[in-house]
Design a protein around this motif. Structure first.
Motif, mmCIF file in Angstrom:
data_model
loop_
_atom_site.group_PDB
_atom_site.id
_atom_site.type_symbol
_atom_site.label_atom_id
_atom_site.label_comp_id
_atom_site.label_asym_id
_atom_site.label_seq_id
_atom_site.Cartn_x
_atom_site.Cartn_y
_atom_site.Cartn_z
ATOM 1 N N GLU A 135 32.105 14.427 50.146
ATOM 2 C CA GLU A 135 30.947 15.352 50.223
ATOM 3 C C GLU A 135 30.573 16.117 48.884
ATOM 4 O O GLU A 135 29.479 16.302 48.317
ATOM 5 N N PHE A 136 31.720 16.020 47.924
ATOM 6 C CA PHE A 136 31.341 16.237 46.471
ATOM 7 C C PHE A 136 30.343 15.464 45.799
ATOM 8 O O PHE A 136 29.482 15.740 45.118
ATOM 9 N N LEU A 137 30.427 13.964 46.160
ATOM 10 C CA LEU A 137 29.551 12.928 45.469
ATOM 11 C C LEU A 137 28.515 13.055 46.028
ATOM 12 O O LEU A 137 27.290 12.986 45.282
ATOM 13 N N ALA A 138 28.143 13.439 47.225
ATOM 14 C CA ALA A 138 26.718 13.773 47.860
ATOM 15 C C ALA A 138 26.064 14.746 47.218
ATOM 16 O O ALA A 138 24.786 14.936 47.136
ATOM 17 N N LEU A 139 26.889 16.012 47.022
ATOM 18 C CA LEU A 139 26.340 17.020 46.337
ATOM 19 C C LEU A 139 26.067 16.992 44.928
ATOM 20 O O LEU A 139 25.295 17.562 44.398
ATOM 21 N N ASN A 140 26.810 15.878 44.277
ATOM 22 C CA ASN A 140 26.577 15.791 42.762
ATOM 23 C C ASN A 140 26.723 14.343 42.561
ATOM 24 O O ASN A 140 27.460 13.473 42.281
ATOM 25 N N PRO A 141 25.453 13.537 42.895
ATOM 26 C CA PRO A 141 25.044 12.219 42.554
ATOM 27 C C PRO A 141 25.210 11.624 41.432
ATOM 28 O O PRO A 141 25.362 10.427 41.344
ATOM 29 N N ASP A 142 25.121 12.357 40.179
ATOM 30 C CA ASP A 142 25.358 11.892 38.993
ATOM 31 C C ASP A 142 26.628 11.754 38.782
ATOM 32 O O ASP A 142 27.052 11.547 37.400
ATOM 33 N N CYS A 143 27.767 12.435 39.405
ATOM 34 C CA CYS A 143 29.018 12.543 39.134
ATOM 35 C C CYS A 143 29.714 11.258 38.869
ATOM 36 O O CYS A 143 29.482 10.215 39.759
#
Length: 238
Positions: A76-84
């Motif tokens: 979920e975090f990666l979907a919210l922050n695709p540049d992470c």
């Protein structure tokens, strides 16, 4: 800017250097095994991109046991922050620059952080062979040691000094069993951090195995041996 450090719970840490942040073992489960799940307040912050979750943050994990890592929260975090960027044993799915310095030692860069990843053994016979990293994290002139659940031994210090001979360790994060080990304490004496923090603790209401009491006793015994340790409380800036 002086590095800001925030402790959540279990081994969750958040670093902020004024430009970017680093979440270390901070999206996790754990209640099922006697630690704590990621609190709902942090999950809400993540979803709303509030407070430190509103910054440009990357993810770093020592390993993927449930009290350190929750795959669904990470997804979920990666979907919210695709540049992470994300890094850890088996998790280097993003374009993290890495250099093999010697067997078992990598240097990686995550935005403004230079991170040395040391292949370490997870504590406990039943976890033998479990992929695990401990980290030396450098930001400007400051450096932190993050142990995770590793077995610490004096020779590991030689590897640390080998990759960064002049570095001063501003803070080191260790757990109960590392402090309870004679070899672990010898490693820490050689590492000689300015501040030594005891982490990997659940919230009191989740502490069915009495880790918090053990931590108090362990810190007191270390103090009697001249090894000053501060037991961390959850949800605090250091």
């Amino acid at each position: 800017m002086k590095l800001q450090i925030y402790y959540t719970v279990n081994t969750g840490l958040y670093l902020w250097n004024g430009r970017s942040g680093l979440l270390i073992d901070a999206l996790h489960g754990g209640k099922r095994v006697g630690f704590s799940d990621t609190p709902q307040k942090y999950i809400r912050m993540m979803r709303r991109k509030e407070q430190f979750f509103g910054q440009a943050n990357d993810l770093l994990f020592t390993h993927t046991h449930e009290d350190h890592y929750d795959g669904e929260l990470v997804k979920e975090f990666l979907a919210l922050n695709p540049d992470c960027l994300i890094y850890g044993p088996g998790l280097d799915r993003s374009k993290v620059q890495s250099v093999l310095l010697e067997k078992g030692v990598l240097r990686i860069r995550m935005r403004d952080y230079i991170i040395y990843a040391f292949t370490t053994e997870h504590d406990g016979k039943k976890f033998a062979g479990e992929p695990h990293y401990s980290y030396l994290i450098c930001s400007g002139e400051q450096s932190l040691w993050v142990s995770g659940d590793a077995v610490l031994y004096p020779e590991l210090f030689d590897q640390v000094r080998g990759v960064s001979p002049d570095v001063r360790i501003d803070a080191a994060f260790v757990m109960i069993y590392q402090l309870g080990s004679r070899l672990g304490r010898e490693f820490l004496r050689r590492l000689s951090p300015e501040r030594l923090y005891l982490y990997h603790l659940p919230y009191p209401e989740d502490d069915v195995f009495h880790y918090c009491r053990m931590a108090e006793d362990t810190a007191a015994r270390c103090g009697q041996e001249g090894l000053s340790v501060r037991k961390l409380s959850a949800d605090t800036f250091l």
